[in-house]
Design an enzyme around this catalytic site. Sequence first.
Site, PDB file in Angstrom:
ATOM      1  N   SER A 108       0.834  -1.211   0.000  1.00  0.00           N
ATOM      2  CA  SER A 108       0.000   0.000   0.000  1.00  0.00           C
ATOM      3  C   SER A 108       0.867   1.260   0.000  1.00  0.00           C
ATOM      4  CB  SER A 108      -0.884  -0.022   1.250  1.00  0.00           C
ATOM      5  OG  SER A 108      -1.483   1.231   1.461  1.00  0.00           O
ATOM      6  N   TYR A 131      -2.232   5.674  -4.031  1.00  0.00           N
ATOM      7  CA  TYR A 131      -3.310   6.623  -3.734  1.00  0.00           C
ATOM      8  C   TYR A 131      -2.932   7.951  -4.364  1.00  0.00           C
ATOM      9  CZ  TYR A 131      -5.982   4.081  -0.169  1.00  0.00           C
ATOM     10  OH  TYR A 131      -6.789   3.198   0.486  1.00  0.00           O
ATOM     11  N   THR A 156      -5.831   3.177  -6.777  1.00  0.00           N
ATOM     12  CA  THR A 156      -7.124   3.072  -6.092  1.00  0.00           C
ATOM     13  C   THR A 156      -7.945   4.322  -6.379  1.00  0.00           C
ATOM     14  OG1 THR A 156      -6.169   1.714  -4.353  1.00  0.00           O
ATOM     15  CG2 THR A 156      -8.221   2.835  -3.817  1.00  0.00           C
ATOM     16  N   LYS A 250      -8.341   0.023  -9.135  1.00  0.00           N
ATOM     17  CA  LYS A 250      -9.065  -0.636  -8.037  1.00  0.00           C
ATOM     18  C   LYS A 250     -10.187   0.256  -7.513  1.00  0.00           C
ATOM     19  CE  LYS A 250      -8.289  -2.626  -3.424  1.00  0.00           C
ATOM     20  NZ  LYS A 250      -8.747  -1.600  -2.484  1.00  0.00           N
ATOM     21  N   HIS A 274     -14.044  -1.448  -1.278  1.00  0.00           N
ATOM     22  CA  HIS A 274     -13.060  -1.102  -0.253  1.00  0.00           C
ATOM     23  C   HIS A 274     -13.425  -1.763   1.084  1.00  0.00           C
ATOM     24  CE1 HIS A 274      -9.670   1.946   0.012  1.00  0.00           C
ATOM     25  NE2 HIS A 274      -9.718   1.520   1.249  1.00  0.00           N
TER      26      HIS A 274
HETATM   27  C1  HOC Z   1      -3.520   8.905   3.259  1.00  0.00           C
HETATM   28  C2  HOC Z   1      -4.641   8.300   4.042  1.00  0.00           C
HETATM   29  O1  HOC Z   1      -7.221   2.286   2.636  1.00  0.00           O
HETATM   30  C3  HOC Z   1      -8.259   2.040   4.737  1.00  0.00           C
HETATM   31  C4  HOC Z   1      -7.199   2.724   3.935  1.00  0.00           C
HETATM   32  C5  HOC Z   1      -7.404   4.184   4.040  1.00  0.00           C
HETATM   33  C6  HOC Z   1      -6.217   4.947   3.619  1.00  0.00           C
HETATM   34  C7  HOC Z   1      -6.167   6.333   4.127  1.00  0.00           C
HETATM   35  C8  HOC Z   1      -4.984   6.985   3.502  1.00  0.00           C
HETATM   36  O2  HOC Z   1      -8.154   2.084   5.965  1.00  0.00           O
HETATM   37  O3  HOC Z   1      -9.219   1.536   4.184  1.00  0.00           O
END
Ligand code: HOC
Length: 399
Positions: A108, A131, A156, A250, A274
């Site tokens: 990630s 992201y 994503t 995604k 998600h």
């Molecule tokens: C930069 C903040 O995918 C989840 C993650 C959330 C990511 C937040 C990113 O907890 O589902």
Amino acid sequence: ARQPPLNVEAYRQLARRALPRSVFDYLEGGAGDERGLQHNRDALDAVRLRPRRLRDVAVRDSGVRLFDRTLPAPLAIGPTGFNALFWPEGDLALARAAAAHGIPFVLSTVANTDIETLARATDGEWWFQLYALHDEISEQLMRRARAAGCRTLMVTVDVPVNGLRERDVRNGFRLPLRYTLPMAIDGLRHPRWTMRYLRHGMPALANFEALDASGDAVRTALTERRMDAGFSWESLTRLRAAWPHRLLVKGILHPDDALRCESLGIDGVILSNHGARQLDGAMSPIEALPAARNATTLPLLVDSGFRRGTDIVKAIALGASAVLLGRATLYGLAAAGETGVRDVLAMLKREIDCTLAQVGCARMCDLSPDVLAPSPASDGHPANAAPTGLPTVAMRTRH
Ligand code: HOC
């Protein structure tokens, strides 16, 4: 003596006991009223298997072709953030367990291990999840991922803004963790977790630490950890042009969006809500699968709510190429580190193999909607075995 865990749910119970409440809530929680969590399960349960009998299933093969290789089972460990909250160096434990099982691991953007360290630590296949926070951040991360040997990037697109997770608000849960009195009490109740956590220190967002954040806008994006809500099809087109290797998107649920990905030259789509963490009331990916399968010939991966081999076989029968695991492998991680993740993967592989035999299909690659019961709402054709209440579609193609 306590029985060893028999299934993913047993690992979930172990994870619940091992983690402080606020950490388990972060892992487990969904958006809003959290109806989506149950809905993801209900939608999978609504797809019924319809076994074929008297077929020779003495020798079975769970392998699937995914992109340019064969996986031993249609699985990958999906991208989840802050994995060191569940076990020290959690990203490495997940990556190593994935490698031991011959499946990909997705690191990630908000991992606690940076891209370069991960690349050095695993000899398995790894992908990087991006992201979109700021163009400059994406460029730097993509450059680093590419230099470290990443050949599959997964962007994503279902987090234009962060989901409203009330458990986290209620628990005062923020990342990085801040010590509050309730947190400290929670920590005292889970001394093993607390000792490990104190020994290894506060998990940092490792990929952000190594960024060049000299520009004001980049610094602000990083401190506020705000997504780029302006990320659009045009932005995706630019990203496609900038990334020379495999690019996956995604968070798609609408068939037109899947089709548009195909027309932009995207290599695969992950149907996902998600894990119900973003939009409560969103449809489940297993419900989105028939229409998406019908709309595009792209490889489709799915996630959100998969806990059993039967779930995975259902998705493959509906035309998915593979399933991404999120919470299922995190329960194993929280309970027993890499060993727990390996065990969860082994269990799921066993369940998949058993399901193949039970539905009368010796090879995963031969699965089709034929092994699914038509939903009451459909025209009776098994290809239209979408979960109840959904518009049904004629299955055009299987990838
Ligand atoms: C930069 C903040 O995918 C989840 C993650 C959330 C990511 C937040 C990113 O907890 O589902």
